[in-house]
Design a protein around this motif. Structure first.
Motif, mmCIF file in Angstrom:
data_model
loop_
_atom_site.group_PDB
_atom_site.id
_atom_site.type_symbol
_atom_site.label_atom_id
_atom_site.label_comp_id
_atom_site.label_asym_id
_atom_site.label_seq_id
_atom_site.Cartn_x
_atom_site.Cartn_y
_atom_site.Cartn_z
ATOM 1 N N LYS A 36 29.184 47.947 30.434
ATOM 2 C CA LYS A 36 28.836 49.327 30.773
ATOM 3 C C LYS A 36 28.504 49.467 32.261
ATOM 4 O O LYS A 36 28.914 50.447 32.898
ATOM 5 C CB LYS A 36 27.646 49.784 29.916
ATOM 6 N N PHE A 37 27.766 48.502 32.790
ATOM 7 C CA PHE A 37 27.385 48.583 34.203
ATOM 8 C C PHE A 37 28.611 48.403 35.098
ATOM 9 O O PHE A 37 28.762 49.091 36.109
ATOM 10 C CB PHE A 37 26.329 47.521 34.525
ATOM 11 N N ARG A 38 29.512 47.504 34.696
ATOM 12 C CA ARG A 38 30.730 47.307 35.474
ATOM 13 C C ARG A 38 31.565 48.586 35.472
ATOM 14 O O ARG A 38 32.093 49.005 36.511
ATOM 15 C CB ARG A 38 31.555 46.154 34.905
ATOM 16 N N GLU A 39 31.691 49.226 34.316
ATOM 17 C CA GLU A 39 32.458 50.470 34.228
ATOM 18 C C GLU A 39 31.836 51.540 35.119
ATOM 19 O O GLU A 39 32.543 52.288 35.800
ATOM 20 C CB GLU A 39 32.503 50.951 32.776
ATOM 21 N N VAL A 59 31.839 45.498 43.790
ATOM 22 C CA VAL A 59 31.372 45.335 42.406
ATOM 23 C C VAL A 59 30.977 43.886 42.170
ATOM 24 O O VAL A 59 29.915 43.587 41.604
ATOM 25 C CB VAL A 59 32.470 45.767 41.406
ATOM 26 N N GLY A 60 31.821 42.965 42.615
ATOM 27 C CA GLY A 60 31.522 41.551 42.449
ATOM 28 C C GLY A 60 30.225 41.150 43.139
ATOM 29 O O GLY A 60 29.451 40.337 42.618
ATOM 30 N N LYS A 61 29.965 41.751 44.289
ATOM 31 C CA LYS A 61 28.751 41.429 45.032
ATOM 32 C C LYS A 61 27.502 41.875 44.282
ATOM 33 O O LYS A 61 26.462 41.199 44.319
ATOM 34 C CB LYS A 61 28.803 42.095 46.406
ATOM 35 N N GLN A 62 27.587 43.030 43.582
ATOM 36 C CA GLN A 62 26.431 43.500 42.819
ATOM 37 C C GLN A 62 26.065 42.509 41.724
ATOM 38 O O GLN A 62 24.888 42.179 41.518
ATOM 39 C CB GLN A 62 26.718 44.882 42.205
ATOM 40 N N PHE A 63 27.082 41.995 41.022
ATOM 41 C CA PHE A 63 26.807 41.050 39.940
ATOM 42 C C PHE A 63 26.376 39.685 40.488
ATOM 43 O O PHE A 63 25.559 38.994 39.871
ATOM 44 C CB PHE A 63 28.023 40.910 39.025
ATOM 45 N N LYS A 64 26.895 39.302 41.629
ATOM 46 C CA LYS A 64 26.464 38.058 42.249
ATOM 47 C C LYS A 64 24.972 38.106 42.572
ATOM 48 O O LYS A 64 24.213 37.171 42.268
ATOM 49 C CB LYS A 64 27.265 37.808 43.535
ATOM 50 N N MET A 82 19.100 32.823 29.707
ATOM 51 C CA MET A 82 20.258 33.575 29.229
ATOM 52 C C MET A 82 21.511 33.040 29.913
ATOM 53 O O MET A 82 21.448 32.493 31.021
ATOM 54 C CB MET A 82 20.094 35.079 29.495
ATOM 55 N N ASP A 83 22.637 33.194 29.234
ATOM 56 C CA ASP A 83 23.910 32.714 29.762
ATOM 57 C C ASP A 83 24.457 33.755 30.738
ATOM 58 O O ASP A 83 24.911 34.825 30.332
ATOM 59 C CB ASP A 83 24.897 32.488 28.605
ATOM 60 N N LEU A 84 24.426 33.414 32.034
ATOM 61 C CA LEU A 84 24.862 34.359 33.059
ATOM 62 C C LEU A 84 26.360 34.282 33.328
ATOM 63 O O LEU A 84 26.868 35.049 34.145
ATOM 64 C CB LEU A 84 24.091 34.119 34.356
ATOM 65 N N SER A 85 27.063 33.377 32.660
ATOM 66 C CA SER A 85 28.508 33.273 32.879
ATOM 67 C C SER A 85 29.249 34.502 32.359
ATOM 68 O O SER A 85 30.412 34.725 32.699
ATOM 69 C CB SER A 85 29.063 32.017 32.197
ATOM 70 N N ILE A 86 28.566 35.308 31.557
ATOM 71 C CA ILE A 86 29.198 36.529 31.047
ATOM 72 C C ILE A 86 29.338 37.582 32.147
ATOM 73 O O ILE A 86 30.130 38.512 32.026
ATOM 74 C CB ILE A 86 28.396 37.131 29.867
ATOM 75 N N PHE A 87 28.563 37.421 33.243
ATOM 76 C CA PHE A 87 28.656 38.361 34.354
ATOM 77 C C PHE A 87 29.709 37.843 35.337
ATOM 78 O O PHE A 87 29.447 36.941 36.131
ATOM 79 C CB PHE A 87 27.315 38.504 35.073
ATOM 80 N N LYS A 88 30.890 38.400 35.301
ATOM 81 C CA LYS A 88 31.984 37.944 36.141
ATOM 82 C C LYS A 88 31.844 38.533 37.549
ATOM 83 O O LYS A 88 31.719 39.751 37.707
ATOM 84 C CB LYS A 88 33.335 38.364 35.546
ATOM 85 N N THR A 89 31.885 37.672 38.537
ATOM 86 C CA THR A 89 31.825 38.138 39.927
ATOM 87 C C THR A 89 33.254 38.220 40.465
ATOM 88 O O THR A 89 33.748 37.297 41.111
ATOM 89 C CB THR A 89 30.976 37.185 40.793
ATOM 90 N N GLU A 90 33.894 39.322 40.185
ATOM 91 C CA GLU A 90 35.293 39.518 40.569
ATOM 92 C C GLU A 90 35.441 39.654 42.080
ATOM 93 O O GLU A 90 34.523 40.090 42.771
ATOM 94 C CB GLU A 90 35.845 40.782 39.897
ATOM 95 N N SER A 91 36.609 39.288 42.560
ATOM 96 C CA SER A 91 36.905 39.448 43.983
ATOM 97 C C SER A 91 38.405 39.577 44.168
ATOM 98 O O SER A 91 39.183 39.224 43.274
ATOM 99 C CB SER A 91 36.382 38.253 44.794
ATOM 100 N N GLU A 92 38.792 40.133 45.290
ATOM 101 C CA GLU A 92 40.206 40.211 45.652
ATOM 102 C C GLU A 92 40.351 39.849 47.118
ATOM 103 O O GLU A 92 39.406 39.954 47.888
ATOM 104 C CB GLU A 92 40.772 41.616 45.385
ATOM 105 N N ASP A 93 41.527 39.396 47.474
ATOM 106 C CA ASP A 93 41.786 39.015 48.852
ATOM 107 C C ASP A 93 41.840 40.269 49.718
ATOM 108 O O ASP A 93 42.676 41.139 49.507
ATOM 109 C CB ASP A 93 43.116 38.257 48.941
ATOM 110 N N VAL A 94 40.923 40.350 50.670
ATOM 111 C CA VAL A 94 40.886 41.536 51.533
ATOM 112 C C VAL A 94 41.729 41.275 52.771
ATOM 113 O O VAL A 94 41.960 40.138 53.165
ATOM 114 C CB VAL A 94 39.440 41.887 51.950
ATOM 115 N N ASP A 95 42.186 42.353 53.385
ATOM 116 C CA ASP A 95 43.062 42.234 54.547
ATOM 117 C C ASP A 95 42.255 42.084 55.824
ATOM 118 O O ASP A 95 42.422 42.845 56.768
ATOM 119 C CB ASP A 95 43.990 43.462 54.623
ATOM 120 N N SER A 96 41.338 41.098 55.828
ATOM 121 C CA SER A 96 40.598 40.832 57.048
ATOM 122 C C SER A 96 41.553 40.247 58.083
ATOM 123 O O SER A 96 42.478 39.523 57.733
ATOM 124 C CB SER A 96 39.457 39.858 56.771
#
Length: 285
Positions: A36-39, A59-64, A82-96
């Motif tokens: 729900k929080f990710r959505e 979004v990934g930074k918030q969960f991290k 608690m098992d924190l592996s359920i919180f996925k810290t997603e990322s994508e390659d940015v055009d830095s």
């Protein structure tokens, strides 16, 4: 910066919990909460420009940061394990971006005598590109850090000692200031002014930016100078030294990357350049 990040997380959690259907407490941060929080973050969170939906990396930074906070709560006995592996810290390659050695030379050769403040910021940027240090470190260098042909510095983020050889261009900057580098420049001004300096130097290549926001892929063209920031220094150093053939392990000693996979995500190497680099190495055998 850390305080700002956690205040941002707090703001998003507070706004998320305004929904009367949401029950929010430390003990309720389970997989259902994650979904729900990710959505909410992806589609409904309000950005500073008042639009909705955060980028994947944000979004990934918030969960991290949330995971770091929850781990601390567990260590203090505030909440049970608690098992924190359920919180996925997603990322994508940015055009830095990074600046090539030729572009860095263009910055150095830019005549800024009539604008001394810009000149000092330009020179400090050159120091960053030639050392690979973070802004907090290269902007606080003292003459005591300069010993012979090396810069020796205890980094502020990792508290590790690094030793950086002084390049010919870096030596020119050090000689110009008699080892007393500009140190009264703050990050916000630095990031703003260095874009202006990049434009004056003609670093205006068109860059196509692509990123995912919500369920949309956003594309836009932007001039390269608009993407220059303090972080461009480290990325430029690592990428240029890689192209020069410096062993990756030695670059990582300065950059602090813990693994090769993290390092290769950081540097900017396209497929054609990688192939040419490999070919040149073969020719040396």
């Amino acid at each position: 910066g850390v305080i700002k990040d956690y205040n941002s997380l707090k703001k998003h959690l507070t706004n998320f919990s305004k929904d009367p259907k949401i029950k929010l407490s430390l003990l309720d941060m389970n997989y259902e909460f994650y979904l729900k929080f990710r959505e909410y973050l992806v589609y409904d969170a309000i950005k500073p420009d008042k639009t909705k939906g955060l980028a994947v990396n944000t979004v990934g930074k918030q969960f991290k940061n949330l995971k770091v906070f929850l781990r601390d709560c567990m260590k203090r006995g505030i909440i049970p394990y608690m098992d924190l592996s359920i919180f996925k810290t997603e990322s994508e390659d940015v055009d830095s971006i990074y600046l090539s050695e030729k572009e860095i030379q263009k910055l150095w050769e830019l005549d800024l005598i009539a604008q001394p403040r810009l000149e000092r910021i330009r020179d400090l940027f050159i120091v960053g590109c030639e050392t690979g240090l973070r802004f907090s470190d290269f902007s606080s260098l003292q003459s005591e850090n300069i010993k012979g042909n090396f810069i020796r510095k205890r980094t502020s983020k990792t508290h590790k000692n690094v030793v950086v050889p002084i390049s010919s261009l870096l030596q020119k900057v050090l000689d110009k200031y008699e080892n007393q580098l500009p140190n009264n420049i703050y990050l916000q001004e630095f990031n703003s002014r260095i874009k202006q300096i990049g434009e004056l130097a003609g670093i205006n290549e068109n860059i196509l930016l692509e990123k995912k926001q919500g369920n949309q892929k956003i594309s836009k063209r932007i001039k390269k100078f608009e993407l220059i920031s303090s972080h461009t220094c480290r990325r430029s150093f690592c990428t240029n030294q890689f192209y020069r053939g410096m062993p990756i392990l030695l670059i990582r000693k300065i950059s602090g990357h813990k693994s090769e996979s993290a390092f290769f995500k950081y540097i900017k190497v396209n497929e054609e350049t990688a192939a040419m680099k490999l070919l040149s190495l073969w020719e040396q055998d």
